[in-house]
Write a protein that holds these residues in place. Structure first.
Motif, PDB file in Angstrom:
ATOM      1  N   UNK A  99       9.607 -39.216 -37.505  1.00 47.45           N
ATOM      2  CA  UNK A  99       9.227 -38.713 -38.821  1.00 47.45           C
ATOM      3  C   UNK A  99      10.485 -38.533 -39.665  1.00 47.45           C
ATOM      4  N   UNK A 100      10.443 -39.036 -40.886  1.00 50.60           N
ATOM      5  CA  UNK A 100      11.599 -38.914 -41.781  1.00 50.60           C
ATOM      6  C   UNK A 100      11.094 -38.684 -43.202  1.00 50.60           C
ATOM      7  N   UNK A 101      11.882 -37.995 -43.992  1.00 52.43           N
ATOM      8  CA  UNK A 101      11.514 -37.744 -45.384  1.00 52.43           C
ATOM      9  C   UNK A 101      11.792 -38.975 -46.243  1.00 52.43           C
ATOM     10  N   UNK A 102      11.077 -39.120 -47.354  1.00 55.79           N
ATOM     11  CA  UNK A 102      11.372 -40.232 -48.267  1.00 55.79           C
ATOM     12  C   UNK A 102      12.852 -40.242 -48.659  1.00 55.79           C
ATOM     13  N   UNK A 103      13.430 -41.437 -48.654  1.00 58.27           N
ATOM     14  CA  UNK A 103      14.849 -41.586 -48.939  1.00 58.27           C
ATOM     15  C   UNK A 103      15.733 -41.526 -47.713  1.00 58.27           C
ATOM     16  N   UNK A 157      13.980 -45.070 -47.056  1.00 60.85           N
ATOM     17  CA  UNK A 157      12.601 -45.222 -46.615  1.00 60.85           C
ATOM     18  C   UNK A 157      11.620 -44.639 -47.626  1.00 60.85           C
ATOM     19  N   UNK A 158      10.462 -45.295 -47.710  1.00 60.76           N
ATOM     20  CA  UNK A 158       9.404 -44.916 -48.638  1.00 60.76           C
ATOM     21  C   UNK A 158       8.142 -44.594 -47.838  1.00 60.76           C
ATOM     22  N   UNK A 159       7.250 -43.812 -48.416  1.00 55.90           N
ATOM     23  CA  UNK A 159       5.991 -43.520 -47.706  1.00 55.90           C
ATOM     24  C   UNK A 159       5.233 -44.788 -47.301  1.00 55.90           C
TER      25      UNK A 159
END
Length: 115
Positions: A11-15, A85-87
């Protein structure tokens, strides 16, 4: 027994960034093209990036400039560095290898991009 084993999802946040790795067993000498595919819920599996045994790379338009594929022929490993990264990058990512015309798949690793 032919095996491809992926690691590095999460799991990673956008960007944010993630690095996926895929290792093949030594019994898979003779691999030609390796690559990464992904499949989001309700969608078909799509090619993300590929790399030939000589290092020629190809990318889906949606990831160009953000993802980088690399390969270690000595270790029979392929990696995917994913930045910005993007959703919409959320999917199960599958490692793929072609050996003597036969396509092999890893078990998949989940990548989730969400705040």
């Amino acid at each position: 027994q032919v095996q491809l084993v992926e690691s590095g999802g999460g799991l990673v946040q956008p960007g944010g960034s993630l690095r996926l790795s895929c290792a093949a067993s030594r019994r898979m000498l003779g691999i030609n093209t390796m690559g990464w595919y992904r499949q989001a819920p309700g969608k078909q599996r799509e090619l993300v990036a590929s790399i030939s045994s000589s290092g020629i790379t190809g990318y889906a338009d949606s990831v160009k400039g953000r993802f980088t594929i690399s390969r270690d022929n000595a270790k029979i490993e392929v990696s995917l560095q994913m930045n910005s990264l993007k959703p919409e990058d959320t999917a199960v990512y599958y490692c793929n290898a072609i050996r003597f015309g036969v396509r092999y798949w890893g078990q998949g690793t989940q990548v989730t991009v969400s705040s």
